[in-house]
Write a protein that holds these residues in place. Structure first.
Motif: not given
Length: 670
Positions: A411-415, A417-422, A499-509
């Motif tokens: 699932k998408a990581v809250p906030g 953040a850096v994903h556990p896989l990464t 992420y529904k919020d595209v900008s949050l997807g950018c923060i994630f990346m």
């Protein structure tokens, strides 16, 4: 009157039988020892005269052992150079020599039920020379014809007698051979058995072994080596090769078992390995590595020197024994490697498999120094085969790793953040890169298994180097790393879309991209594998995500501060102005509410984002207020529509991306 040799003559034989040549000085006239012995024998004979005998009987002079040996050697020499001649006479010196040697055998075997070899080195040499002499006598008598029936019967009798004596002599030499070989083991056995905590003393024991055992031979002095060589030579020439070899191989095999146990390695079958937990097996692997390296670097070279010295005159026999001994030890250790390679594959086992691969590489190099292709080619091939199987297991683990990245559907990581896989991969891969050379070798050895996927030339990200030159061939493991990084990027892009919020997807990346880049720059090995070009592209991707975030998060709010559309027929339309301030306030509130829980762990990235947002919003807001705020009625209207001062906006922006929504909830509400 003829008599049996006395004890004194037996002593003389023991002290002088080493003089085999019929030209020996002791057989020359006037030798003091011979005269003393003869004088002693005269007195002994005189004392033995019985009553009734006259004292004028001429005493019989008993030949000295050296004289007997010289006479026998002379006769053997004559018969060997007259191969087709019949035996016309068998001299009495042959019988007398056999009598002496027979007594010698009995005296050696009769001391407390054990050999007394080594007490008098001269007697040991004499015994070996006498054993060699009766071997030659047996050869001469067995291969020659006799001139008469009487001589033939005497010859047959002597052949039978010599056969029995040779068997006794060889039995004794076999026991001495065993005793000398076991001497080292017996001296060290107490130390080995008392070492109940060998695993805590491995390093100390290794140091002691390296200082003493491996300097010359495995625990044997030069004197002992010389004795072993002479005995082995005589046993082999006398037709007792199998007995000699059996004693040697059993003793040295037992010695090896003790040394392996002392290093902490215990023999374990492949079936037993399969029943062990990985935790238990993982604890055994370092001991296996240490033991195998010790064998390759020290034990095998020491054993080779021992075998070559003991069987110096029979190198083919020595080769066979050495191969037999080495093979027994290597196969025992290879069985452990085979068992480990057959265990269930998992990513945490990769590094142990690679450690074992590297060890087998060291062993193969060591075996090449002590084994020729003729005598050890098969064993080296089996060792290489075990390494290949461990390599196959390593490749399978990396393949499973690729598949797990593809199948990861978290699932998408809250906030954002850096994903556990990464985190997992970027801590795992630098460790794998420490084995680059080993993995390159593994991949090259298994090119056919991997197919074109591991040998397809330059990777698409390495089509140009830093200077724009044509691509150069990459290492197989480097290509593997590029595939893994591509799969990780693809997986992260898929998760960003959750992420529904595209900008949050950018923060994630950005969070994940910066984490990846920092890990790569922190490991020189993985950085060299991926190269400057890859790192520059990753940095460029981060900048693009940064721009996407600005556009998606702050693009709409900046449009509220655009003066266009506020005038009608050249005059400011106040309702439009009020709506702009109202829209800005609402959007800014929503951004603060939404992004207050977002977090950027990397301080540099966090600072870059705050600076860029502040540089984008605050100047535009300050300019908008300076131009239009006076158009609002001071007092209640101004407070209603101008909710934030530029300093307030800057303060809120400086607390973004820290994951601290409580701060935002305490901001002033107007």
């Amino acid at each position: 009157m003829e008599k049996k040799p006395s004890e004194n003559s037996d002593k003389d034989e023991e002290n002088n039988a080493g003089e085999t040549s019929h030209h020996h000085a002791s057989s020359e006239p006037g030798n003091p020892d011979d005269e003393a012995i003869a004088e002693h024998d005269d007195h002994a004979q005189a004392d033995s005269v019985t009553e009734g005998e006259t004292t004028d009987v001429v005493p019989t002079v008993t030949p000295t052992p050296a004289k007997l040996s010289a006479d026998v050697d002379s006769w053997i020499h004559t018969m060997l150079h007259q191969r087709n001649a019949d035996i016309t006479e068998i001299p009495d010196c042959v019988d007398k020599f056999l009598d002496l040697f027979e007594e010698n055998i009995v005296s050696y075997d009769a001391v407390e039920g054990r050999p007394k070899w080594g007490e008098v080195p001269e007697q040991d040499s004499s015994f070996l020379e006498s054993a060699s002499r009766i071997r030659q006598l047996s050869q001469v008598l067995s291969q020659s014809q006799c001139s008469s029936q009487q001589i033939n019967e005497r010859k047959d009798s002597l052949v039978n007698r010599i056969g029995v004596m040779r068997q006794g002599a060889m039995s004794y030499l076999e026991e001495v051979f065993r005793m000398l070989l076991e001497k080292y083991r017996n001296q060290n056995k107490g130390e080995i058995e008392s070492d109940g905590h060998h695993d805590l003393k491995v390093e100390q024991d290794n140091s002691a072994l390296s200082d003493s055992e491996h300097s010359d031979f495995p625990g044997f002095s030069e004197v002992t080596i010389t004795s072993l060589n002479k005995i082995a030579k005589e046993m082999i020439l006398s037709g007792y090769e199998s007995e000699c070899c059996q004693v040697f191989i059993i003793s040295r095999r037992n010695a090896f078992e003790e040394r392996l146990n002392k290093l902490g390695f215990e023999k374990i079958s492949i079936d037993e390995i399969q029943k062990l937990t990985w935790e238990s097996l993982e604890d055994e692997i370092p001991t296996w590595i240490k033991t195998f390296k010790e064998c390759a670097r020290n034990y095998f070279p020491g054993e080779l020197k021992l075998v070559e010295s003991v069987f110096k005159e029979h190198p083919s026999i020595g080769d066979g024994l050495y191969c037999n001994l080495t093979r027994g030890v290597v196969i025992q250790l290879l069985n452990f490697a085979e068992g480990v390679a057959m265990t269930k594959r998992s990513v945490e086992k990769l590094f142990k498999f690679l450690d074992m691969c590297e060890t087998l590489g060291v062993v193969i190099s060591g075996l090449k120094l002590v084994l020729t292709e003729e005598r050890g080619g098969e064993l080296m091939a089996e060792t290489a085969s075990a390494r290949n199987r461990l390599g196959e297991a390593a490749i399978s683990i990396l393949s499973d790793l690729e598949n797990s990245i593809k199948a990861e559907a978290g699932k998408a990581v809250p906030g954002g953040a850096v994903h556990p896989l990464t985190r997992y991969l970027m801590n795992y891969l630098p460790l794998a890169c420490e084995y680059k050379d080993t993995l390159d070798l593994v991949f090259k050895e298994h090119t056919k298994i991997q197919g074109d996927s591991t040998s397809g030339g330059c990777h698409q990200h390495h089509q140009e180097n830093d200077h724009g030159d044509d691509c150069k061939e990459e290492s197989p493991f480097a290509e593997q790393m590029m595939r893994v990084m591509e799969l990780l990027d693809a997986s992260l892009e898929g998760k960003a879309k959750l992420y529904k919020d595209v900008s949050l997807g950018c923060i994630f990346m950005m969070n994940n991209g910066r984490y990846i880049l920092q890990k790569i720059k922190g490991s020189s090995v993985i950085y060299q594998l991926l190269g400057n070009t890859w790192c520059r592209k990753k940095s460029s991707d981060l900048r693009a995500q940064h721009k996407n975030y600005q556009r998606e998060s702050w693009g709409k709010i900046l449009r509220c501060l655009n003066p266009e559309g506020l005038t009608v027929n050249g005059k400011l339309h106040k309702p439009y102005l009020k709506e702009r301030f109202k829209s800005f306030n609402a959007m800014f509130d929503e951004l603060l509410k939404t992004q207050s829980s977002w977090i950027v762990y990397d301080e540099q990235l966090q600072s870059e984002l705050r600076v860029s947002v502040a540089g984008l919003v605050i100047p535009a807001y300050r300019a908008f207020m300076g131009r239009f705020s006076q158009n609002l009625t001071p007092g209640r209207q101004t407070e209603k529509y101008i909710k934030y001062q530029p300093e307030d906006i800057e303060n809120y922006i400086d607390n973004l991306f820290s994951g601290n929504p409580q701060f935002m909830s305490k901001r002033k509400l107007v």
